[in-house]
Write an enzyme that holds these catalytic residues in place. Structure first.
Site, PDB file in Angstrom:
ATOM      1  N   HIS A 155      31.110  28.212 -16.572  1.00 44.49           N
ATOM      2  CA  HIS A 155      32.078  29.204 -16.310  1.00 44.49           C
ATOM      3  C   HIS A 155      32.731  29.957 -14.906  1.00 44.49           C
ATOM      4  CE1 HIS A 155      32.017  31.443 -20.412  1.00 44.49           C
ATOM      5  NE2 HIS A 155      31.609  30.020 -20.728  1.00 44.49           N
ATOM      6  N   ASP A 161      35.772  33.165  -7.913  1.00 42.99           N
ATOM      7  CA  ASP A 161      35.644  33.466  -9.407  1.00 42.99           C
ATOM      8  C   ASP A 161      36.053  32.956  -9.723  1.00 42.99           C
ATOM      9  OD1 ASP A 161      34.888  35.357 -11.189  1.00 42.99           O
ATOM     10  OD2 ASP A 161      35.046  36.921 -10.442  1.00 42.99           O
TER      11      ASP A 161
END
Ligand code: ADQ
Length: 472
Positions: free
Chosen positions: A157, A364
């Protein structure tokens, strides 16, 4: 349909009244599991005096969960230590914050082995296993060592760092080799996958064949699979009392001023200090905007046991205070900085009331808030997304105003551009982004990953249980 066993560090499903601090993974996984009638296995978040491996089974919101408690030493070394003080900063390119300690690495190996020992008895030969995130990279190998040859996939992730950073980790080879026990390894974007490929070709005796790595007699598919929103569920918030109340409250309190909104876990990867500085620059260099706008930054604290998180919290308190001290008027507070969580319905209303969504992480993996902001807009009069070029989401949401989060000037220009954008351009950009958020949603994501895992099964043949394997 094949049963899915999803394994992640924390198992977090909403129990009544709890909405704060729900991470992106929790939101995404719940939807995927409900559909496959699977089990979600992981740490309960609770502490036990001595690890027993006892599993607690529950069902919440249609999802079956199986959780274990961990010892204080596990939490300190594995979770606060290797996961959050070593891997998280390193994988977000923050070598300056990366703490290396043998105890942390030891705790990481121990907890991964405990996960393998406790989840093992739940696994049946036909199950598909999907392991999530940087906390559990060695788990696939641990399961293989215990004889499981089910199809096992792993999804990262976070970003994957460039090889030149990863080599700062002692035992980096061992870690990456353990990943190559998985049949499928998923990344949010081309960039993170490429960095992984660069590492395996430079540092391992591995071969690339298209999008596969061949290593130690195994083949792992490297899949680009950007996570999406549970768009349907999120948009069901439209018109709910909580969403309408949050929207109207914000609009009333704004009294005609344009709201610029940021929503992030309080984390140094989210670029919050830089964002506050960019907003300060905007007010300094464009005095005509003073008293016409305000920044609403929502940032619930996370990982409060880690010192770098305590530090960023203190810095943001001081920065928001100094901007308000410098610019505030009797009836205008330039920064509203809120350290709490909101329900998803409330967030929907808050996004919808905001003229600009300001999402500027320094790095991110994806960033689901950017997608939520797009999904919540009124297509007839949408707000503008200002998005960091270093969020995985930038590869998909190309119609956002893309900015460099390291440049306060670039961000200030981006905000000004968003505020001045004519309706026709706002609509066109929003339409393009909404299409992607609707089409490539969380179901698309999990289907894409699961199909890749099932296709591996066809290529390799059915799995045997450890008992079968022992008999042969
Ligand atoms: P996170 O770093 O947690 O996730 P993100 O993808 O933005 O980041 O997800 C955050 C989630 O928490 C969003 O759904 C958001 O609505 C929710 N949230 C944030 N602040 C909130 C608040 N104040 N109240 C209520 N909810 C709030 C990690 C990676 C990301 C990746 C996801 C999923 O770091 O890059 O996108 O996993 O893969």
């Amino acid at each position: 349909m094949r049963r899915l066993i999803a394994i992640s560090n924390r198992v977090q499903v909403d129990h009544e009244g709890e909405t704060a601090n729900r991470g992106g993974l929790a939101v995404a996984l719940a939807a995927a599991l409900r559909e496959s009638n699977g089990i979600w296995f992981g740490w309960s978040g609770e502490l036990t005096e001595e690890f027993t491996g006892q599993i607690t089974f529950r069902r919440a919101e249609g999802v079956a969960t199986a959780t274990i408690d961990l010892e204080a030493q596990d939490i300190e070394e594995y979770y606060n230590g290797f996961a959050n003080r070593t891997l998280w900063p390193l994988f977000h390119y923050r070598l300056d914050l990366t703490e290396i300690a043998r105890d942390y690495a030891g705790g990481y190996a121990r907890v991964n082995s405990r996960f393998a020992d406790t989840v093992g008895p739940l696994i049946e030969p036909d199950d598909l296993i999907w392991v999530h995130d940087y906390h559990l990279m060695p788990l696939g190998q641990q399961l293989r060592e215990r004889g499981f040859d089910n199809r096992i996939g792993f999804f990262l992730h976070t970003p994957w760092p460039p090889p030149s950073l990863l080599v700062s980790l002692p035992d980096h080879r061992k870690l990456v080799e353990s990943l190559l026990s998985y049949d499928v390894i998923g990344f949010h974007s081309h960039e993170w996958r490429q960095a992984f490929m660069d590492y395996v070709t430079a540092h391992l005796d591995a071969r690339l064949e298209g999008d596969r790595v061949i290593f130690g007699g195994r083949s792992s598919l490297l899949l680009i699979c950007p996570i999406g929103l549970d768009t349907e569920e999120f948009c069901a918030a439209a018109g709910t009392p909580a969403a309408v109340e949050a929207e109207t409250r914000l609009i009333h309190s704004a009294v005609g001023k344009a709201v610029i909104v940021g929503v992030d876990r309080l984390d140094y990867s989210k670029g919050l200090q830089e964002r506050f500085s960019a907003y300060e620059l905007l007010l300094t260099t464009r005095p005509e905007l003073r008293e016409k706008v305000f920044l609403l930054q929502i940032a619930p604290p996370s990982r409060g046991d880690v010192p770098s998180y305590q530090q960023i919290r203190a810095e943001l308190n001081s920065l928001s205070g100094s901007i308000n001290g410098e610019f505030a008027a009797t009836d205008w507070v330039p920064v509203r900085y809120v350290n709490k969580g909101y329900s998803r319905d409330q967030l929907f209303g808050i996004y919808r009331a905001s003229r600009v969504g300001l999402i500027t992480p320094l790095r991110d993996g994806m960033n689901l808030v950017a997608k939520e902001y797009v999904a919540a807009q009124d297509p007839a009069d949408p707000g503008v997304l200002v998005l960091s070029c270093f969020a995985g989401a930038a590869a998909q949401l190309t119609s956002a105003v893309i900015v460099n989060p390291h440049s306060t000037e670039d961000m200030a220009d981006g905000i000004a551009r968003a505020l001045a954008m004519p309706l026709s351009e706002r609509r066109a950009r929003h339409k393009a982004m909404l299409e992607c958020v609707e089409k490539e949603d969380v179901r698309w994501w999990s289907k894409r990953f699961m199909e890749a895992l099932i296709a591996e099964d066809a290529a390799v043949g059915p799995a045997r249980s450890p008992a079968d394997a022992a008999q042969e």
